[in-house]
Scaffold this motif. Structure first.
Motif, PDB file in Angstrom:
ATOM      1  N   PRO A 177     -33.935  80.796   7.312  1.00  0.00           N
ATOM      2  CA  PRO A 177     -33.531  81.142   8.576  1.00  0.00           C
ATOM      3  C   PRO A 177     -31.853  80.694   8.837  1.00  0.00           C
ATOM      4  O   PRO A 177     -31.078  81.566   9.204  1.00  0.00           O
ATOM      5  N   TRP A 236     -29.554  82.552   6.472  1.00  0.00           N
ATOM      6  CA  TRP A 236     -29.443  84.132   7.090  1.00  0.00           C
ATOM      7  C   TRP A 236     -28.559  83.959   8.220  1.00  0.00           C
ATOM      8  O   TRP A 236     -27.884  85.005   8.321  1.00  0.00           O
ATOM      9  N   LEU A 237     -29.002  83.039   8.959  1.00  0.00           N
ATOM     10  CA  LEU A 237     -27.896  82.947  10.327  1.00  0.00           C
ATOM     11  C   LEU A 237     -26.422  82.981   9.995  1.00  0.00           C
ATOM     12  O   LEU A 237     -25.377  83.559  10.251  1.00  0.00           O
ATOM     13  N   ASN A 262     -30.096  92.274   5.703  1.00  0.00           N
ATOM     14  CA  ASN A 262     -30.798  91.311   5.192  1.00  0.00           C
ATOM     15  C   ASN A 262     -30.292  90.850   3.780  1.00  0.00           C
ATOM     16  O   ASN A 262     -30.962  90.094   3.050  1.00  0.00           O
TER      17      ASN A 262
END
Length: 271
Positions: free
Chosen positions: A21, A24-25, A39
């Protein structure tokens, strides 16, 4: 020894799962607006200007400073007050001690929503409704969870050390400050880091008490960023995510700096 490679692989897999996470951030915060949600973990094209843009659009430095000051005050207040109460329960022998300790622990079962309105009315009556004081001053009365945690640390220490100090003429305040606190320093660090993290990520209290943008902490500021840039068809999510990344980094740095003491406190308590 044969199981060690499998253990390492399992730990690496879990680490990757928990890190995903944040990766991804970080990746999304470095992408242009049209590619934020594609993505892909590799930002293409690389857009670091998102950080400078959000840094100039909102007073992030001021919010970071506010969070730092409130977090340090809250962590220091709850660490010292909880340690004082915990030492009292661990060292002194008095009637109904266990009953009183049970009542302290029973407060953990009380939902925060139950006391939210009366506590707000008290602070508002004191004229502190739109200040940062309610964000940390409540910690001056300790925390039931931290009292329980630190009491276990105090109980794990040899009572003979305290009795010897009493024989040498040490007063109870001197016993607490010069002997008890140094002996449970790992536990104090655990409590301090826990509360610093809790204060840094706390949103509900700033939402209730803070109305002046100059007083905002980071979570309240991120809510303002979301309201400003994350609404409508032209939402600028890359700026929201860039601000979120900036807000996340300080806690990572704190944990890395305090990791040795933090893990030492946890393993000491486990023993």
């Amino acid at each position: 020894m044969r199981r060690r490679p499998f253990t390492v692989l399992a730990l690496l897999a879990l680490a990757a799962l928990f890190l995903f996470p944040f990766l991804w951030l970080l990746s999304a915060s470095l992408k242009p607006r049209e590619r934020v949600f594609d993505n892909s973990l590799w930002p293409d094209p690389f857009t670091p200007a998102n950080f400078s843009e959000v840094w100039q659009a909102v007073p992030l430095p001021l919010w970071l400073l506010n969070s730092l000051l409130v977090g340090l005050a809250a962590a220091l207040a709850v660490t010292l007050s909880s340690a004082l109460v915990a030492f009292g329960f661990a060292y002194f022998r008095f009637r109904s001690r266990n009953l009183l300790f049970g009542l302290v622990l029973g407060t953990m079962m009380l939902p925060a929503a139950v006391t939210m309105v009366p506590v707000y009315l008290e602070w508002d009556w004191l004229g502190l409704g739109n200040t940062q004081v309610p964000l940390w001053a409540q910690n001056l009365f300790g925390s039931a969870f931290f009292v329980f945690l630190l009491r276990q640390f105090f109980l794990s220490q040899s009572r003979e050390v305290f009795e010897a100090a009493r024989v040498d003429g040490a007063s109870f305040p001197r016993l607490f400050t010069s002997i008890a606190l140094p002996l449970v320093r790992p536990g104090l660090i655990v409590v301090f880091v826990f509360e610093l993290k809790n204060s840094w990520t706390e949103l509900m209290k700033p939402l209730i008490y803070l109305r002046d943008p100059d007083l905002f902490t980071v979570p309240r500021g991120l809510k303002a960023v979301l309201d400003r840039f994350g609404q409508g068809g032209e939402a600028q999510w890359e700026l929201v995510l860039a601000a979120s990344t900036i807000a996340t980094v300080p806690m990572i740095v704190v944990f890395l700096l305090a990791q040795r003491y933090f893990l030492s406190g946890l393993t000491t308590q486990r023993r």
